[in-house]
Motif scaffolding. Structure first.
Motif, PDB file in Angstrom:
ATOM      1  N   MET A  69       0.835  -1.214   0.000  1.00  0.00           N
ATOM      2  CA  MET A  69       0.000   0.000   0.000  1.00  0.00           C
ATOM      3  C   MET A  69       0.863   1.254   0.000  1.00  0.00           C
ATOM      4  O   MET A  69       0.665   2.177  -0.758  1.00  0.00           O
ATOM      5  CB  MET A  69      -0.903  -0.033   1.248  1.00  0.00           C
ATOM      6  N   ILE A  70       1.871   1.241   0.831  1.00  0.00           N
ATOM      7  CA  ILE A  70       2.772   2.387   0.922  1.00  0.00           C
ATOM      8  C   ILE A  70       3.486   2.587  -0.411  1.00  0.00           C
ATOM      9  O   ILE A  70       3.571   3.687  -0.945  1.00  0.00           O
ATOM     10  CB  ILE A  70       3.791   2.194   2.070  1.00  0.00           C
ATOM     11  N   TRP A 103       2.472   1.579  -3.407  1.00  0.00           N
ATOM     12  CA  TRP A 103       1.537   2.035  -4.442  1.00  0.00           C
ATOM     13  C   TRP A 103       1.305   3.548  -4.343  1.00  0.00           C
ATOM     14  O   TRP A 103       1.342   4.278  -5.309  1.00  0.00           O
ATOM     15  CB  TRP A 103       0.209   1.293  -4.264  1.00  0.00           C
ATOM     16  N   THR A 104       1.103   3.998  -3.087  1.00  0.00           N
ATOM     17  CA  THR A 104       0.831   5.418  -2.859  1.00  0.00           C
ATOM     18  C   THR A 104       2.004   6.275  -3.317  1.00  0.00           C
ATOM     19  O   THR A 104       1.846   7.287  -3.964  1.00  0.00           O
ATOM     20  CB  THR A 104       0.554   5.664  -1.366  1.00  0.00           C
TER      21      THR A 104
END
Lengths: 170, 300
Positions: free
Chosen positions: A1-2, A4-5
């Motif tokens: 998630m990190i 991707w962001t």
């Protein structure tokens, strides 16, 4: 998630850079187009200078120098002269693409502005309701209607005749 | 459990800027864009507070960038026109005089940087020298102004000044500064349905035009652009300067231009500098004869 962001934010930053670079490139373009119905290319920088050519709306002109109130330009046939900067736009004429044409010039208005392509004359419904709600005089409303009617009754040809009779240049 | 990621402020700003640019391309309203930004930030795990702040920022930024459509602008202008006839003065009854002022106005407007707008001009019965422009090309001049003038070049200079206010969208930019962006983003049809909001927009414009005056920078810009328009049209570019110089000498001319415009001496100095620097070689037409003939027949 990190991860991707982070990538997504980098993509945003990159896109902004591309936009900045592309807008700079457009601003640096040395081609402009006639914005008004017709304009005169003159041999000198004043409106009393000899007329080199009379060119219609949408005509492409190559900029030679962009200083003062009249820009030095060159026509596609090689003739050179000066044109009022008020009569020029960097928007190209419509070419039948995605953007629609308005008066021979590419429509550079946003979709919001294009929401109503035809802007007619006449007192708006909102103005009529406001006048009624605020108890403004009927005379004020009818004065706006008379003002609109008079303007609509004056044709471009009548304006041109008035200009010629007054000895005005253009 | 929802994951929340702290991001640096510049990254949020970059995203807001991107979305605001997209607003221009897609035609979304500023409100819709703000909601889109907020949803996007929440979906990517941002905290609700940051998302709400970003929504507000995106709404303001896109609202400042997205232009107002022409029909909405003209709808507001017709409302201002009704207010002008209600509060400033009645429409002068002489149609020949009204027609003459329209012909001069249309002649200069055709040479402006917004030539395709359906401009309309009117003479108001009011002895105080004044002129003003509502949104969408509704332009007014008082009999008091005409009484001070001696030539068509002066009239053309004043009308070109007002045309410049319209072509540079000064009143719409004033709305934006007053944070009335959201209301402006509505279509004319939506305004028809929300008369309270429409009336507040018209009242704000009327208050600025009739009483408070526009930002001084807008007045200076209109002086220079208007003078340039008059010169390109073929009129003597000193028309506006001559008119302002006359007003400056009339000690009794309180209100009107003195009330709603910047200090006259500053305007005259700036105009003089511009004329010398940019239009020194321009002669142009005065047309005193046609002006005097029309005014003496229909006004005096």
């Amino acid at each position: 998630m990190i991860l991707w962001t982070t990538r997504w934010q980098h993509a945003v930053a990159l896109f902004c850079c591309v936009l900045l670079v592309s807008s700079t490139a457009v601003a640096a373009a040395d081609v402009m187009y006639v914005r008004v119905a017709k304009t005169q290319v003159r041999a000198g920088k004043t409106s009393s200078s000899a007329v080199v050519a009379e060119v219609p709306q949408g005509t492409r002109l190559t900029l030679k120098t962009k200083t003062g109130v009249r820009y030095a330009v060159q026509l596609d046939d090689g003739r050179q002269g000066y044109v009022s900067r008020l009569h020029l736009t960097d928007k190209a004429p419509a070419s039948g693409g995605l953007l629609s044409a308005v008066g021979g010039i590419k429509d550079d208005r946003s979709p919001t502005e294009r929401r109503t392509a035809v802007s007619g004359r006449g007192l708006s419904e909102a103005a009529k309701k406001m006048a009624s709600n605020e108890s403004l005089s009927k005379d004020a409303v009818s004065s706006v209607e008379k003002m609109e009617a008079l303007a609509a009754s004056i044709s471009d040809e009548q304006v041109n005749r008035f200009r010629r009779e007054g000895g005005l240049v253009r | 459990m929802k994951m929340q990621i702290k991001t640096k402020p510049w990254k949020n700003l970059a995203m807001i800027a991107l979305v605001a640019v997209l607003a221009l391309l897609t035609g979304c309203s500023s409100t819709q864009l703000g909601q889109l930004v907020e949803a996007g930030m929440l979906a990517t795990g941002q905290d609700p507070e940051s998302a709400a702040q970003a929504r507000q920022a995106a709404s303001s930024l896109s609202g400042a960038l997205v232009p107002v459509d022409e029909e909405t602008e003209r709808s507001l202008g017709s409302g201002v026109a009704v207010q002008a006839y209600s509060t400033i003065g009645k429409r002068h009854p002489n149609e020949a005089l009204q027609r003459y002022v329209n012909l001069v106005g249309r002649t200069v407007a055709a040479n402006s940087d917004r030539p395709d707008l359906p401009y309309t001009f009117a003479v108001l019965e009011n002895s105080t020298p004044n002129a003003f422009a509502g949104p969408g090309g509704y332009i007014f001049i008082t009999t008091g102004s005409l009484g001070v003038m001696k030539s068509e070049a002066e009239l053309a200079g004043v009308l070109a000044h007002e045309v410049a206010h319209v072509s540079r969208k000064h009143i719409l930019r004033t709305y934006r500064r007053a944070s009335m962006v959201g209301a402006l983003q509505q279509s004319a049809a939506a305004m028809d349905a929300n008369i309270t909001q429409y009336t507040s927009l018209v009242d704000a414009a009327s208050d600025t035009l009739f009483d408070k005056g526009l930002d001084q920078r807008f007045e200076y810009e209109a002086d220079l652009v208007g003078t340039e328009i008059a010169a390109v049209t073929g009129y003597d570019p000193r028309g506006l300067l001559v008119f302002l110089s006359k007003l400056n000498k009339i000690s009794s001319a309180g209100g009107g231009w003195f009330k709603t415009h910047p200090p006259m001496t500053q305007r005259i100095n700036r105009l003089n500098q511009f004329l010398t620097r940019e239009l020194g070689g321009e002669k142009g037409i005065q047309q005193g004869e046609r002006f005097q003939r029309t005014i003496s027949a229909h006004l005096r």
